[in-house]
Motif scaffolding. Structure first.
Motif, PDB file in Angstrom:
ATOM      1  N   ALA A  32       0.905  -1.333   0.069  1.00 40.04           N
ATOM      2  CA  ALA A  32       0.078  -0.166  -0.005  1.00 40.04           C
ATOM      3  C   ALA A  32       0.664   1.262  -0.047  1.00 40.04           C
ATOM      4  O   ALA A  32       0.516   2.356  -0.413  1.00 40.04           O
ATOM      5  CB  ALA A  32      -0.958  -0.148   1.316  1.00 40.04           C
ATOM      6  N   PHE A  33       2.199   1.247   0.493  1.00 41.56           N
ATOM      7  CA  PHE A  33       2.841   2.288   0.652  1.00 41.56           C
ATOM      8  C   PHE A  33       4.236   2.217  -0.309  1.00 41.56           C
ATOM      9  O   PHE A  33       4.959   3.003   0.043  1.00 41.56           O
ATOM     10  CB  PHE A  33       3.373   2.502   1.923  1.00 41.56           C
ATOM     11  CG  PHE A  33       2.311   2.986   2.916  1.00 41.56           C
ATOM     12  CD1 PHE A  33       1.810   4.136   3.060  1.00 41.56           C
ATOM     13  CD2 PHE A  33       1.762   1.996   3.643  1.00 41.56           C
ATOM     14  CE1 PHE A  33       0.862   4.605   3.984  1.00 41.56           C
ATOM     15  CE2 PHE A  33       0.573   2.278   4.680  1.00 41.56           C
ATOM     16  CZ  PHE A  33       0.384   3.309   4.688  1.00 41.56           C
ATOM     17  N   ALA A  34       3.980   1.542  -1.222  1.00 42.17           N
ATOM     18  CA  ALA A  34       5.168   1.384  -2.502  1.00 42.17           C
ATOM     19  C   ALA A  34       5.141   2.422  -3.382  1.00 42.17           C
ATOM     20  O   ALA A  34       3.763   2.991  -3.642  1.00 42.17           O
ATOM     21  CB  ALA A  34       5.034  -0.042  -3.007  1.00 42.17           C
ATOM     22  N   PHE A  35       6.091   2.607  -3.889  1.00 40.02           N
ATOM     23  CA  PHE A  35       6.330   3.974  -5.099  1.00 40.02           C
ATOM     24  C   PHE A  35       6.266   3.298  -6.237  1.00 40.02           C
ATOM     25  O   PHE A  35       7.023   2.364  -6.621  1.00 40.02           O
ATOM     26  CB  PHE A  35       7.569   4.639  -4.796  1.00 40.02           C
ATOM     27  CG  PHE A  35       7.874   5.616  -3.827  1.00 40.02           C
ATOM     28  CD1 PHE A  35       7.162   6.869  -4.065  1.00 40.02           C
ATOM     29  CD2 PHE A  35       8.108   5.280  -2.448  1.00 40.02           C
ATOM     30  CE1 PHE A  35       7.062   7.982  -2.832  1.00 40.02           C
ATOM     31  CE2 PHE A  35       8.227   6.347  -1.615  1.00 40.02           C
ATOM     32  CZ  PHE A  35       7.775   7.417  -1.722  1.00 40.02           C
ATOM     33  N   ALA A  36       5.248   3.578  -7.172  1.00 39.35           N
ATOM     34  CA  ALA A  36       5.029   2.945  -8.554  1.00 39.35           C
ATOM     35  C   ALA A  36       5.934   3.563  -9.492  1.00 39.35           C
ATOM     36  O   ALA A  36       6.580   3.038 -10.510  1.00 39.35           O
ATOM     37  CB  ALA A  36       3.486   3.148  -9.019  1.00 39.35           C
ATOM     38  N   ASN A  37       6.426   4.915  -8.997  1.00 40.74           N
ATOM     39  CA  ASN A  37       7.374   5.434 -10.089  1.00 40.74           C
ATOM     40  C   ASN A  37       8.625   5.672  -9.555  1.00 40.74           C
ATOM     41  O   ASN A  37       8.917   6.228  -8.197  1.00 40.74           O
ATOM     42  CB  ASN A  37       6.682   6.830 -10.377  1.00 40.74           C
ATOM     43  CG  ASN A  37       7.745   7.693 -11.388  1.00 40.74           C
ATOM     44  OD1 ASN A  37       8.580   7.000 -11.872  1.00 40.74           O
ATOM     45  ND2 ASN A  37       7.306   9.065 -11.663  1.00 40.74           N
ATOM     46  N   PRO A  38       9.857   4.994 -10.000  1.00 43.63           N
ATOM     47  CA  PRO A  38      11.047   5.056  -9.292  1.00 43.63           C
ATOM     48  C   PRO A  38      11.611   6.606  -9.106  1.00 43.63           C
ATOM     49  O   PRO A  38      12.251   6.800  -8.273  1.00 43.63           O
ATOM     50  CB  PRO A  38      12.068   4.468 -10.314  1.00 43.63           C
ATOM     51  CG  PRO A  38      10.990   3.473 -11.161  1.00 43.63           C
ATOM     52  CD  PRO A  38       9.879   4.159 -11.160  1.00 43.63           C
ATOM     53  N   GLY A  39      11.380   7.551 -10.406  1.00 48.46           N
ATOM     54  CA  GLY A  39      11.717   8.791 -10.327  1.00 48.46           C
ATOM     55  C   GLY A  39      11.177   9.498  -8.838  1.00 48.46           C
ATOM     56  O   GLY A  39      11.845  10.358  -8.302  1.00 48.46           O
TER      57      GLY A  39
END
Length: 1158
Positions: A32-39
């Motif tokens: 739920a708290f992961a970043f979908a965009n690496p930038g």
């Protein structure tokens, strides 16, 4: 039909296998708290790291005392902006008192532990510069109706150069002059953004609407004062954190009147008082600089009672004295300290009270119902009394809260004229008069002799301290006073209840209660005051540094053995025995007084020839492993036994004696130790904790060592390869540094607490936060004559380096708002450190990093170097420069700003020097040059130097010619001409003038003027040098002879180099023969057509210019019309959406923004 129909039953619910298996664990779901965009992840990580790094600063020592001085709030602004009105409003808010003319520093109590000192900055550049160096909080007042003025911008730039305090606020006044609300709103927004551009984004700006009854509205002042009270202390500035200083709030001339009568202009002795700030003032010989007056040495300094204590300080004092303190700050307890201001006709100057009244001091004493001030009432009480004090009928009341004095106390004939026969003994500042006087006869002769032998102890008798410093207070003190016949009959009132109770038990109950306390008075006094407590750390510190007594005598005195020996000694012993010394004393003194102890050198040689002893000693050093603990060794991992084997029984086994209590601690036999280890298994836990603490200390030491030598040194790599990978993080290192600084502060504080007050002042100095007075001698009489309380007086302490003078190299830049560029050698006023002085700087720039080349003028938009003679100052110290302090200059007065680079005198500044000469003999590539030097000695200095002609031919100086003097021979890379000019490019070293002129504006000061100003004031014409005038240069056109090649040489030239010369044709050519010559009517016609064509072209050009001008006006008119149309559409659109937005607004529980379904 309905009865036959049957429905399918519901399916049974699935029961969970384990009860509570789906209960929330409390941890975040990683998905739920992961970043979908690496930038985005990288940006978020960088931002969090930046926020984390912003709070990290270089750890600085916290020098704020336990009882800090009042915060200095400076009210700054141009004249007529409302500074005095704001100060009156603050005084009314905090002290509930009205001061008509608030001048000088005014200190008020704002809360339980906080005080504020308000000071109004005068509209003088000198005052603004001094206030910028000491202000903790700056209230920058701005006229909202007028805008920013020149004084405001000058003060902001001075603040930025000397050190910007963390709390600078803007205050807008005169906002009631705006008639339209929109104009007021626009002015607020414009001034707010202008202030943000000068300070920082988000700087606080307060608004004061108008003036009511001579003050600003109470609600606005209340909000501003609440904001001042909740502010945090910002990070201290480096300069203030390393120098002592004070802002003087009380001044007094203590010069002897006879000296003034003899010479009115004699040097005065003044007394200055104020709260100490910054670091500690030295107790002896502190060098200070009084801004605007000069450098002085403090002759005498004394700590005074705090005139404006906080309720917390009073509560602590009441707790120490046993009194009950107040729990809240009442209106009557809100104290105000304003010695320079006029408070209800009373003005305190030193130990004098000045009573002022505009209408004189003629009063009607019998008038009834007349309101009088406190000062007027005192005058009335003292006026019209022509009789002596003892002959008055009604008496005289000197103070409003005091009693009336009717007559003098009766004195005995024997006592009245005796006076004091011996010198008065010194008492502590907080002593009380409850102790019996010396002439009462309470002390015996033995005690007198004992006091003569130990005069030090008499100063530190605990009974002489006031009752506020005693731990216990006698509850029956008031009853004892009731039984006493006079003050002298009170005797010695002791705070020791245990000793007093012993005497009470021995008393006889049948005696008269009034005479009961007089029994055994001599014994009681001798037991209470005759003996002193042994083994006091305070006495040990005094005896250790007393050079008049030997070490053995100091130890005996500290242990109290000398008193016992004096009691046992026969008083009537022969005088010769007084000088007799025993052999035992000689032996002890010789052993104690030896600088180098005696050792058995043969035994030492045998001991240190053993490798095991050397190895054991090696483990004592920093390179040893602090964590190696082998079985059979000591606690520190070594079997080193010490330098002397004889001391093993005393120190090596842990035996020691507590010098304060006299209790001896020693190691028991080995069997006892083993039994203790078996019987106390809890010691293993303590040992484990101690081991962990030592291990953490080892990690800290290792990290510091690796940080000094790099993380990839041999020691760090060896530790990581050995499997010990525990390293410090960034926060751990930062916290470790702060903890180390705090630990050292705690150690210092603990050491200072063991000293008494006089020793602590001698070692530590006068601490910041205390109120003290300082006496300064040799002050010019003009200071007393021209003293103005509105001008702030700043006394700043000087370090040993700052008291020396030399050449200071700085990095300087002309201020972009200053109109003129600065010229080398022109006088400039520097504000550096506490001082303001005038010097003659020389500007330079680094020329290819090889030399410092002098500049005649400062660059326009870049930094340069500057060198001047003045007081040495630490590098990175900011300064400001002025050409004049006069307010008659309409422009921006700050000429330049910069920082100090170094104070090294070895810096050389060179000036470019061009020497020119002309050749008078030329032989191929060699030439003889003249008019460049005057003697052969000058030529010898420049032998081998490079020279150059104007045409670019390079050469070198060879040798000087014998005759004529000053001529030399030079060689060039090509043949030069007699008309060439030869020049030598040399560098001439220069040094600044040793000129230092302190700016003493408090006694009247005249700065060095420019040469042009002197000529203008004295009406002297500027001298004109003939060679310095510009003249028109006329260069003759050089005519070269044509190239003539001999015929024989031309015949031998190759075909490509043949010189082709055509002979002049004697006959006319065809075109020359057929040339058209216009004559007669045709010539007139051509001339007419040419004129008409010229006129036509001019008309066309004018027509084009006219059309372009009309087209430009038309285009501008179209743009205005289009702008009006757009503005009208924008207003209509705004009005439309305001109207439609109200219609479409959400009503009830329905949400807006979506289409409604039908």
């Amino acid at each position: 039909m309905a009865d036959v129909q049957a429905h399918k039953p519901h399916r049974a619910s699935k029961k969970s296998k384990e009860k509570g298996g789906s209960k929330h664990t409390g941890e975040k779901n990683p998905k739920a708290f992961a970043f979908a965009n690496p930038g985005k992840l990288a940006r978020q990580a960088a931002r969090s790291h930046d926020i984390k790094e912003k709070r990290l600063h270089v750890p600085a020592v916290d020098r704020v005392p336990d009882e800090p001085p009042p915060r200095l709030v400076a009210i700054v602004g141009p004249p007529g902006v409302g500074k005095t009105t704001l100060l009156k409003s603050f005084i009314r808010r905090y002290a509930k008192e009205t001061i008509q003319d608030p001048v000088g520093p005014i200190t008020v109590v704002t809360s339980k532990k906080q005080r504020l000192t308000f000071i109004e900055c005068a509209n003088e550049l000198e005052a603004m510069v001094d206030i910028a160096k000491v202000a903790d909080i700056v209230l920058l007042m701005i006229d909202g109706n007028f805008g920013f003025e020149m004084e405001t911008m000058e003060f902001l730039n001075v603040l930025a150069a000397t050190g910007m305090p963390g709390n600078v606020f803007g205050i807008l006044t005169h906002l009631d002059l705006f008639r339209k609300p929109q104009a007021l709103k626009d002015a607020k927004k414009r001034l707010k953004h202008r202030l943000w551009s000068e300070l920082y984004q988000g700087a606080h700006l307060f608004y004061l609407s108008g003036v009511l009854n001579g003050r600003y509205p109470d609600r606005e002042i209340h909000n501003l004062s609440r904001f001042l009270s909740v502010m945090k202390n910002p990070r201290p500035l480096v300069w203030r954190n390393s120098h002592p200083y004070t802002v003087i709030d009380n001044y007094r001339d203590v010069t002897h009147p006879t000296q003034i009568e003899e010479d009115e202009k004699c040097d005065r002795t003044i007394e200055l008082s104020g709260y100490l700030r910054g670091t500690n003032f030295s107790a002896d010989g502190q060098r200070v600089h009084i801004a605007g007056l000069g450098d002085f040495t403090i002759k005498e300094m004394e700590q005074l009672p705090d005139p404006c204590p906080t309720p917390a300080m009073e509560q602590a004092l009441a707790k120490a004295s046993g009194k009950t303190g107040r729990r809240r700050l009442d209106e009557k307890e809100k104290k105000l300290w304003a010695p320079m201001a006029d408070r209800s006709g009373l003005k305190i100057t030193g130990d004098h009270i000045v009573i002022t009244r505009e209408n004189g001091f003629t009063f009607d004493k019998d008038a009834v119902g007349v309101e009088r001030g406190e000062g007027e009432q005192l005058i009335i009480d003292l006026q019209n009394e022509r009789r002596l004090l003892g002959q008055t009928d009604e008496g005289v009341k000197l103070f409003a809260s005091g009693q009336k004095i009717n007559q003098l106390p009766a004195e005995d004939e024997d006592v009245g004229n005796t006076g004091r026969k011996s010198r008065r003994t010194a008492r502590l500042a907080d002593g009380e008069s409850g102790e019996p006087p010396e002439d009462e006869g309470f002390e015996s002769g033995e005690e007198d002799e004992e006091e003569d032998g130990s005069d030090v102890e008499s100063e530190f008798n605990e009974m002489k301290l006031g009752k506020m410093f005693r731990k216990q207070v006698d509850d029956d003190q008031e009853d004892d006073v009731a039984f006493a016949d006079s003050d002298s009959d009170l005797g010695s009132i002791s705070g020791d209840e245990d000793q007093g109770s012993d005497f009470d038990d021995e008393e006889d109950d049948e005696e008269d209660p009034e005479l009961k306390w007089k029994d055994n008075m001599m014994e009681r006094a001798s037991q209470l005051h005759g003996r002193r407590k042994p083994f006091r750390a305070v006495d040990l510190a005094r005896y250790m540094y007393d050079e008049s007594m030997a070490p053995t005598e100091a130890i005996k005195k500290w242990a109290g053995q000398d008193e016992e020996e004096d009691i046992e000694e026969d008083i009537e012993e022969d005088d010769e025995a007084f000088f007799r010394r025993t052999g035992k004393e000689d032996k002890e003194d010789s052993w104690e007084d030896r600088m180098i102890p005696k050792f058995d050198y043969e035994q030492l040689e045998a001991k240190w020839s053993d490798k095991d002893a050397v190895e054991a000693l090696r483990n004592k050093f920093a390179t040893a492993n602090l964590l190696d603990e082998d079985d059979g060794e000591g606690e520190d991992g070594s079997d080193f036994e010490g330098l002397d084997d004889e001391d093993e029984d005393d120190e090596g086994d842990g035996a020691f004696e507590d010098l304060e209590t006299g209790e001896k601690h020693g190691a028991d036999d080995e069997n006892g130790e083993e039994e203790e280890e078996e019987e106390q298994p809890a010691e293993s836990l303590e040992a484990e904790r101690e081991k962990n603490a030592r291990r953490k200390e080892e990690l800290k030491l290792r990290f510091e060592e690796e940080d000094r030598e790099g993380f990839k040194n041999d020691k760090a790599i060896a530790r990581r390869e050995g499997g010990n990978d525990e390293e410090f993080g960034e926060d751990d290192w930062y916290d470790a540094q702060k903890a180390m600084i705090q630990k050292q502060l705690d150690i210092n504080k603990a050491e200072y607490e063991n000293l008494d007050e006089s020793q602590r002042i001698a070692v530590e100095g006068y601490k910041a936060g205390k109120y003290a007075r300082m006496v300064i001698e040799g002050v010019p009489a003009e200071f007393v004559k021209n003293f103005r309380p509105r001008t702030p007086i700043v006394v700043g302490g000087l370090s040993a380096t700052e008291d020396r003078f030399g050449f200071v190299q700085v990095r300087i830049k002309k201020h972009r708002w200053h109109k003129k560029i600065l010229k080398t050698g022109d006088p400039l006023i520097f504000s550096l450190g506490w001082r303001r002085f005038q010097s003659l700087p020389i500007y330079s720039i680094s020329d290819s990093r090889t030399r410092n080349r002098m500049l005649k003028y400062t660059p326009e938009h870049m930094h340069c170097f500057g060198t001047f003679y003045g007081p040495l100052c630490a590098p990175n110290t900011g300064f400001t420069c002025f050409q004049s302090f006069s307010s008659a200059n309409p422009g921006f007065r700050i000429a330049a700003t910069g920082t100090v680079l170094s104070v090294d005198e070895s810096t050389e500044i060179v000036k470019k020097l061009k020497l020119t000469g002309t050749p008078y003999k030329i032989f191929k590539n060699t030439a003889f040059i003249k008019d460049m030097f005057n003697s052969a000695l000058e030529i010898a200095k420049f032998e081998g130097a490079s020279i150059k002609t104007v045409s670019g031919i390079r050469g070198q100086i060879k040798r000087a010619l014998a005759k004529p003097d000053g001529h030399f021979r030079a060689t060039f890379e090509d043949k030069i001409l007699l008309s060439d000019i030869v020049f030598l490019r040399a560098w001439y070293p220069i040094k600044p003038h040793r000129f230092y002129n302190p700016a003493t504006n408090l006694v009247g000061w005249q700065s060095m003027r420019l040469t042009g100003e002197v000529r203008r004031d004295q009406d002297i014409a500027t001298p004109l040098d003939k060679n310095s005038q510009y003249r028109k240069i006329e260069r003759e056109t050089r005519r070269f002879n044509p190239l003539r090649v001999p015929r024989a040489l031309a015949a031998e030239l190759p075909f490509k180099s043949q010189i082709i010369q055509t002979k002049k044709q004697k006959k006319e050519t065809y075109m020359q023969k057929r040339a058209v010559v216009v004559r007669g009517e045709e010539k007139k016609a051509r001339d007419l057509m040419q004129k008409l064509t010229t006129i036509r072209k001019e008309v066309v050009e004018k027509r084009k210019a006219k059309k372009a001008e009309q087209r430009e006006k038309y285009t501008k008119r179209l743009e205005d019309a289009e702008e009006r149309i757009l503005s009208k559409e924008k207003k209509e659109k705004k009005a439309y959406w305001e109207r439609e937005g109200k219609k479409r607004g959400p009503s009830g529980d329905q949400g807006g923004g979506g289409k409604r379904r039908r």
